[in-house]
Each structure stands twice: as C-alpha cells, then as structure tokens.
Design a protein around this motif. Sequence first.
Motif, PDB file in Angstrom:
ATOM      1  N   THR A 104      51.897  35.874  -8.681  1.00 23.56           N
ATOM      2  CA  THR A 104      50.899  35.491  -9.677  1.00 23.56           C
ATOM      3  C   THR A 104      49.642  36.318  -9.449  1.00 23.56           C
ATOM      4  O   THR A 104      49.160  36.403  -8.312  1.00 23.56           O
ATOM      5  CB  THR A 104      50.566  33.994  -9.544  1.00 23.56           C
ATOM      6  OG1 THR A 104      51.763  33.229  -9.719  1.00 23.56           O
ATOM      7  CG2 THR A 104      49.531  33.575 -10.577  1.00 23.56           C
ATOM      8  N   PRO A 105      49.095  36.933 -10.494  1.00 23.87           N
ATOM      9  CA  PRO A 105      47.871  37.740 -10.309  1.00 23.87           C
ATOM     10  C   PRO A 105      46.746  36.931  -9.677  1.00 23.87           C
ATOM     11  O   PRO A 105      46.578  35.738  -9.970  1.00 23.87           O
ATOM     12  CB  PRO A 105      47.516  38.169 -11.738  1.00 23.87           C
ATOM     13  CG  PRO A 105      48.827  38.125 -12.474  1.00 23.87           C
ATOM     14  CD  PRO A 105      49.589  36.977 -11.881  1.00 23.87           C
ATOM     15  N   ASN A 106      46.010  37.564  -8.807  1.00 22.88           N
ATOM     16  CA  ASN A 106      44.827  36.985  -8.158  1.00 22.88           C
ATOM     17  C   ASN A 106      45.157  35.831  -7.213  1.00 22.88           C
ATOM     18  O   ASN A 106      44.265  35.050  -6.847  1.00 22.88           O
ATOM     19  CB  ASN A 106      43.809  36.517  -9.206  1.00 22.88           C
ATOM     20  CG  ASN A 106      43.365  37.647 -10.112  1.00 22.88           C
ATOM     21  OD1 ASN A 106      43.067  38.743  -9.658  1.00 22.88           O
ATOM     22  ND2 ASN A 106      43.336  37.377 -11.418  1.00 22.88           N
ATOM     23  N   ASP A 107      46.391  35.730  -6.801  1.00 19.94           N
ATOM     24  CA  ASP A 107      46.784  34.713  -5.814  1.00 19.94           C
ATOM     25  C   ASP A 107      46.186  35.104  -4.462  1.00 19.94           C
ATOM     26  O   ASP A 107      46.408  36.213  -3.968  1.00 19.94           O
ATOM     27  CB  ASP A 107      48.309  34.652  -5.735  1.00 19.94           C
ATOM     28  CG  ASP A 107      48.832  33.477  -4.916  1.00 19.94           C
ATOM     29  OD1 ASP A 107      48.168  33.088  -3.937  1.00 19.94           O
ATOM     30  OD2 ASP A 107      49.913  32.968  -5.249  1.00 19.94           O
ATOM     31  N   ASN A 108      45.447  34.184  -3.848  1.00 20.99           N
ATOM     32  CA  ASN A 108      44.829  34.468  -2.550  1.00 20.99           C
ATOM     33  C   ASN A 108      45.853  34.813  -1.475  1.00 20.99           C
ATOM     34  O   ASN A 108      45.537  35.516  -0.502  1.00 20.99           O
ATOM     35  CB  ASN A 108      44.010  33.266  -2.081  1.00 20.99           C
ATOM     36  CG  ASN A 108      42.827  32.974  -2.972  1.00 20.99           C
ATOM     37  OD1 ASN A 108      42.327  33.863  -3.656  1.00 20.99           O
ATOM     38  ND2 ASN A 108      42.376  31.724  -2.973  1.00 20.99           N
ATOM     39  N   ASN A 158      45.486  25.254  -5.919  1.00 18.05           N
ATOM     40  CA  ASN A 158      44.027  25.421  -5.924  1.00 18.05           C
ATOM     41  C   ASN A 158      43.554  26.204  -4.707  1.00 18.05           C
ATOM     42  O   ASN A 158      42.622  27.008  -4.796  1.00 18.05           O
ATOM     43  CB  ASN A 158      43.346  24.056  -6.000  1.00 18.05           C
ATOM     44  CG  ASN A 158      43.530  23.398  -7.364  1.00 18.05           C
ATOM     45  OD1 ASN A 158      43.671  24.080  -8.385  1.00 18.05           O
ATOM     46  ND2 ASN A 158      43.538  22.073  -7.393  1.00 18.05           N
ATOM     47  N   ALA A 159      44.209  25.981  -3.562  1.00 15.92           N
ATOM     48  CA  ALA A 159      43.846  26.754  -2.382  1.00 15.92           C
ATOM     49  C   ALA A 159      44.174  28.238  -2.581  1.00 15.92           C
ATOM     50  O   ALA A 159      43.482  29.111  -2.058  1.00 15.92           O
ATOM     51  CB  ALA A 159      44.584  26.219  -1.156  1.00 15.92           C
ATOM     52  N   ALA A 160      45.221  28.507  -3.356  1.00 16.30           N
ATOM     53  CA  ALA A 160      45.608  29.894  -3.641  1.00 16.30           C
ATOM     54  C   ALA A 160      44.757  30.514  -4.739  1.00 16.30           C
ATOM     55  O   ALA A 160      44.880  31.721  -5.003  1.00 16.30           O
ATOM     56  CB  ALA A 160      47.078  29.949  -4.031  1.00 16.30           C
ATOM     57  N   GLY A 161      43.930  29.698  -5.394  1.00 16.72           N
ATOM     58  CA  GLY A 161      43.047  30.207  -6.436  1.00 16.72           C
ATOM     59  C   GLY A 161      43.730  30.493  -7.750  1.00 16.72           C
ATOM     60  O   GLY A 161      43.243  31.312  -8.545  1.00 16.72           O
ATOM     61  N   ILE A 162      44.859  29.830  -8.016  1.00 21.68           N
ATOM     62  CA  ILE A 162      45.590  30.094  -9.261  1.00 21.68           C
ATOM     63  C   ILE A 162      45.537  28.915 -10.229  1.00 21.68           C
ATOM     64  O   ILE A 162      46.222  28.934 -11.259  1.00 21.68           O
ATOM     65  CB  ILE A 162      47.053  30.487  -8.965  1.00 21.68           C
ATOM     66  CG1 ILE A 162      47.769  29.388  -8.170  1.00 21.68           C
ATOM     67  CG2 ILE A 162      47.104  31.814  -8.220  1.00 21.68           C
ATOM     68  CD1 ILE A 162      49.252  29.681  -7.929  1.00 21.68           C
TER      69      ILE A 162
END
Length: 458
Positions: free
Chosen positions: A306-310, A381-385
């Motif tokens: 997923t794009p922008n996944d931390n 949410n922790a992964a920023g997605i």
Amino acid sequence: MKKFNLYMTLAILIGMGVWGCNPLQLDDIEDPNNPSVSSVSNNATKPQIQFVLTGLESRHRGYVTNVSQAWNTFGREIWYLNGSDPRFQTDWLGQNGRVPDNSYFGFGNTGGGSYAAPYQAINQANVLISAAANASILTESERRAVSGFAKMIQGYQFMIPANFVYENGIRIDVTDPLNPGPFVPYNEAMDHVKNVLDAAELDFAAAGTGNFPFKLTPGFAQFNTIAGLRQVNNAILARANAYRKDWPGVLTALNASFMNLNGSLTAGPAHPYVGPPDAFNPLFYVPNAATNTIIVVHPSVLDDATPNDNRLAKFFLRTNPVTVSTDAGTLTGTHQDARWPSNTTSITFIKNEELILLKAEAHANLDQFADAVAAINIIRNAAGIGPYTGLTTRAALIDEILYQRRYSLWAEPWGHRWIDARRYDKLDEIPTSYDSGTIFMQFPHPQAELSWDQYSGN
C-alpha cells in the motif's frame, strides 16, 4: 554485559550436542571445568543450573538463521540470494520441477534449523527440568519457576518441526533419545504444544510472584518476573491456539499475555546477539554491501504494498541491485532488509503486533466483526494507511488480516506467510511468476532421522 558473555560462552559449551545418526540425542559433555549432563541431573548447584538455563536460551535461537532464510523463501517474503551455491535458489524455490525429498538441500541430511535445532532445544530443556527437580539446594517455588521456563521454550520449539513437516508428523516423545516415540499427526502435535504450555503455566502459577530466581539474558529484560514470563507463555499459546483453530482459546491466551492495544507494537521477548564470544545477529547485512549472498525483499512484496505504508521502512533500496543467475533465469534483488541497525541488534521472537493481529483473526473467525475491525485498525493506523473500509464478512476480514500480517510480520524468524497461506488453503496465491518456482506445502523427514530408525530398529 561481560557477565552475560561469560554465561553464554560457558552455557554454549555445556549445551553442545553432536548430531550423528540420532537427531534427537544431546550428548554428554565431559569437561573438567564445566558440568556434564549427568552431573547437572544429580543434585546440581545453582551455578550449574544457571549455565544450563543460559545454554537453553542459546539453543532457543538456534532455528533463526535457517527458518528465516528458508521458510520466508517458501512464502516468497524474501529471496535468499547466494552467488556461491545456486541450490539456495533452485532447490528452495522449487525451480525446474525440484521437489522436497528426504535428502533435500539444506534440510535432508542434518535437518537444519527447521528440525534439528528445535529438538536440541527441547532436550536441553529436559536436562534443565531434571536438574531443577533433583537439586536439593532449590526451593519448591524455584524448581517450578525453572521448570515453567523450560516447558515454555519446549512449547515454542515443538511448533517449528511440526510446521515444517506438517502432515508428515513429528515425534513428541523424545525424553529418551535412544528410544523416541512414534510420529504423530500435526493436530496431535499441536495439541501437545498446548499441553506443554499449559503445564508451564501451572509451574509458573506454583512459583509464586516476584522475580525469576535465575538470571535471564537481555532478551527477557522486560519479562524477567514470574508474571512477565507467564505473559510470554500465554503469547506463545495464543499463536499455537490459532494454528489449532481454537479461537476462544486464542482470546483467552491473549488476555493473559503481554498484548497491549495501546502499547508499542514491537514489544516482546527477543533473542539477544552481543558479538564475540557470543554470536552476531545472523540476519544483519551491511547496507549496500558489495555481495551476491544476501537476503533481499521479494519483488511481490514491493509490488503489492500500500502506498505510504510506514512498514515500507523495513526495506532498504540498494544503490546496486543484487543479481544471481539460475538455470531458470535471473533473480534481481533491489531492496534489502533494513530492520537491524547493527549486527548486535536483538531479534524479537513474538511481539505485540502479532498478538493484536491474532486478536483480529480470532474475532473474525468468531463472526465478531466489529471487534475484528477495531483490532485491524490499530495496525492500519500505526502503519499510516487509515482505517479499514472494506466488507465486514468473515472472508473479507481474513483476507485483510492476512494482508496486514504479510507486512507487519514480514520476514520474521518464523515464516508466517508460508504458514498463514497453508492454514487458509491459499498457497496458490503465493506468486511464482517472479522465479518460475513451486510453492511447497510441507517437507519430509530428514534422511538422518530415517537412517537412525533403520539403524536402531525403531
């Protein structure tokens, strides 16, 4: 740290076992400066028990290299590129029709870390249990604490060969290495794991409260109390219960574990590596090192992210890709593992992030969809997605959980994706188009064990 190094060095010497025809035997050590197996089993002193205990922790991490390289290759989380020996690619990827047999490369003659190392740890734990039981210097609570720790490690270790050979079955009765019990089916092996972990819990409960009575390595720094070790034991039980499809049991174990829905996702017990005279972290590679022998990120992991996944921060983009040619084509690794700051970084062997995902999986299988989504969203949410917005059906949520496990637990020293795909009959979803290989379901027993049976008449 110096004291840890001394303990680990002596413990490794005590715990050394030589693999011959019998892959289940831990040989006696006749060392004038350190205790033999027979001596520690007969009224051992506290220093002797300490050495055997630390040796068990060393044994406990013996699977890491082989399982991390091989199982994560089977699940196409990584490629272990090895320019010196093409079999790490051709055989492990199942190229050109290669299939596992009793002498398969990396496993067949010694069992490797997937089979040999776990049984060495299991038998080391048996030595420790015997030593504690027969040591008059220990109190009953101390005996039970040591026994609980040993059984906890055994429960973890039995799961490794069980998931390696799977339907071919493993031996669970190995108390007498010269006369081991029969192979039992996977479900019976996993029930045995639960029973061993339940026995560990009973021992810990009888050990009282307070600190563990012996020194543990830094990997257990946050869990070196009886209460802390009970939490680790229940975390391992939660994983085992998921493999047993006991979903209420997963939730019960998680509630008694160190799972923290608001805590650090990386929290958990670890295998420490501190350098000579101990070992280095076997999964660390210098960034951008000029080498053709290295673990690289499987291209499908990059393509499906997923794009922008931390969590993509785990993958380091190399300046120069690593390329290895095989008889089925060329494999190119563009990214390497970025999780380890140095070669002495510890490797967590079960962490809070996995526990939260196990909670989501249990709720999904129990049709408790709101609870499953809530747990999923902690990870997302922790992964920023952002939160989950898909269907709230069991099938859709399981797919989502498996996807999140793929990135949250990427290339852990366990081979989660290979086991997860098998658990849900999704092995055909692991891509082979990148390497023209085959996805294996399981492995046969190593030839060394079959030869032992023939020799001994078992």
